[in-house]
Write an enzyme that holds these catalytic residues in place. Structure first.
Site, PDB file in Angstrom:
ATOM      1  CG  ASN A 136      -0.257  -0.179   2.513  1.00 39.45           C
ATOM      2  OD1 ASN A 136       0.898  -0.119   2.619  1.00 39.45           O
ATOM      3  ND2 ASN A 136      -0.897   0.027   3.636  1.00 39.45           N
ATOM      4  CG  HIS A 138       3.752   0.277   4.648  1.00 38.44           C
ATOM      5  ND1 HIS A 138       2.549  -0.648   4.697  1.00 38.44           N
ATOM      6  CD2 HIS A 138       4.747  -0.221   4.936  1.00 38.44           C
ATOM      7  CE1 HIS A 138       3.268  -2.078   5.243  1.00 38.44           C
ATOM      8  NE2 HIS A 138       4.704  -1.713   5.295  1.00 38.44           N
TER       9      HIS A 138
HETATM   10  C1  GLP Z   1       6.896  -4.337   7.042  1.00 41.28           C
HETATM   11  C2  GLP Z   1       7.893  -3.163   7.298  1.00 41.28           C
HETATM   12  C3  GLP Z   1       8.243  -2.138   6.180  1.00 41.28           C
HETATM   13  C4  GLP Z   1       8.680  -3.206   4.865  1.00 41.28           C
HETATM   14  C5  GLP Z   1       7.348  -3.867   4.795  1.00 41.28           C
HETATM   15  C6  GLP Z   1       7.437  -4.645   3.445  1.00 41.28           C
HETATM   16  O1  GLP Z   1       5.578  -3.943   7.246  1.00 41.28           O
HETATM   17  N1  GLP Z   1       7.393  -2.404   8.565  1.00 41.28           N
HETATM   18  O2  GLP Z   1       9.546  -1.596   6.687  1.00 41.28           O
HETATM   19  O3  GLP Z   1       9.207  -2.504   3.952  1.00 41.28           O
HETATM   20  O4  GLP Z   1       6.988  -4.767   5.635  1.00 41.28           O
HETATM   21  O5  GLP Z   1       8.005  -5.907   3.794  1.00 41.28           O
HETATM   22  P1  GLP Z   1       8.615  -6.943   2.781  1.00 41.28           P
HETATM   23  O6  GLP Z   1       9.736  -6.727   2.177  1.00 41.28           O
HETATM   24  O7  GLP Z   1       8.496  -8.479   3.339  1.00 41.28           O
HETATM   25  O8  GLP Z   1       7.665  -7.002   1.602  1.00 41.28           O
END
Ligand code: GLP
Length: 264
Positions: A136, A138
């Site tokens: 999303n 973030h």
């Molecule tokens: C979590 C963390 C983020 C990270 C995101 C994506 O929510 N707080 O810092 O970037 O997940 O994670 P992934 O790399 O597992 O897709």
């Protein structure tokens, strides 16, 4: 933004590892901003390999992690402190006292957020901040609608993020809905930002971050305001970019410029 499009996740990890290796070679006492999630794991493995081979040292480095689940202490296997110890810190020559993760078990979380900011400032700020991106948009746990100048604070997670991260928790295990996260303003204060994204499931978020408007609806779009943001993508994560050929062209020209500058 510098947009680097590479073939696969392994190349993305190696590119990210090069940035950290070069930073530590220039300044062994660098302040590194670190991230969790599955995306940086391959980069951490590469840094461990290089550290054990003696080509990079963390002995003088300081680190600050982006975020932590509120309600989990550092011994909890799903805490980000535990993740960082397991995935990186236990395997490299860093002094654990120089590693910082927001305290998920703080008695006064509001005060702990202020202290975290103060510690970053006392370390003279972050030299290179590593980021992943949520589906999303973030960054850290700055969910859509986060203030674009926000500082470290307690943040509620969206249902989408809770669902995405449910894979790390057992079915009957308590999964926090709150976090402590650096704010978008905190992240933008880092002197350099490196965001890694791999896989087609990140393609919409990557498109919104790079080619969409600057908006709190996509927190990662705030990186459009940063003076030195490097976005490192594999083909899957880049697959929904409209101007992909232009970004590849700029990078090719950039390589030539670097060679020219080196020859002067
Ligand atoms: C979590 C963390 C983020 C990270 C995101 C994506 O929510 N707080 O810092 O970037 O997940 O994670 P992934 O790399 O597992 O897709």
């Amino acid at each position: 933004m510098q947009i680097v499009i590479l073939k696969n996740a392994a190349e993305v990890a190696a590119y990210g590892a090069d940035i950290f290796t070069q930073q530590l070679a220039r300044n062994p006492g660098s302040v590194l901003g670190l991230a969790t999630g599955s995306t940086p794991v391959a980069l951490y493995q590469e840094l461990i390999r290089r550290n054990q081979a003696g080509t990079v040292s963390f002995s003088k480095a300081k680190t600050f992690n982006l975020d932590e689940y509120l309600g989990l202490n550092g011994e909890h296997p799903q805490s980000y402190r535990y993740f960082m110890n397991e995935q990186l810190f236990n395997h490299i020559d860093i002094n654990k006292e120089n590693t910082h993760v927001p305290p998920g078990d703080a008695k006064n979380p509001i005060e702990a957020c202020k202290e975290y900011e103060a510690r970053i400032s006392a370390a003279d700020g972050i030299d290179v901040q590593l980021l992943g991106i949520g589906r999303n948009g973030h960054i850290g746990f700055n969910e859509p609608s986060s203030g674009l100048t926000s500082r470290t604070r307690v943040k509620t997670l969206t249902k989408a993020t809770i669902d995405d991260n449910a894979r790390f928790f057992a079915a009957d295990e308590y999964q926090p809905h709150l976090s402590i996260t650096m704010g978008i303003g905190t992240i933008l204060d880092a002197r350099k930002v490196v965001l890694l994204a791999t896989g087609e499931n990140k393609a919409d978020a990557v498109h919104a971050m790079i080619e969409g408007p600057l908006t709190a609806a996509c927190p990662a779009s705030a990186l459009q305001m940063h003076r030195h943001a490097v976005i490192v993508l594999d083909e899957g994560a880049a697959s929904k970019l409209k101007d992909i050929e232009f970004y590849k062209h700029i990078e090719a020209e950039n390589q030539k410029l670097q060679e020219y500058l080196a020859s002067l």
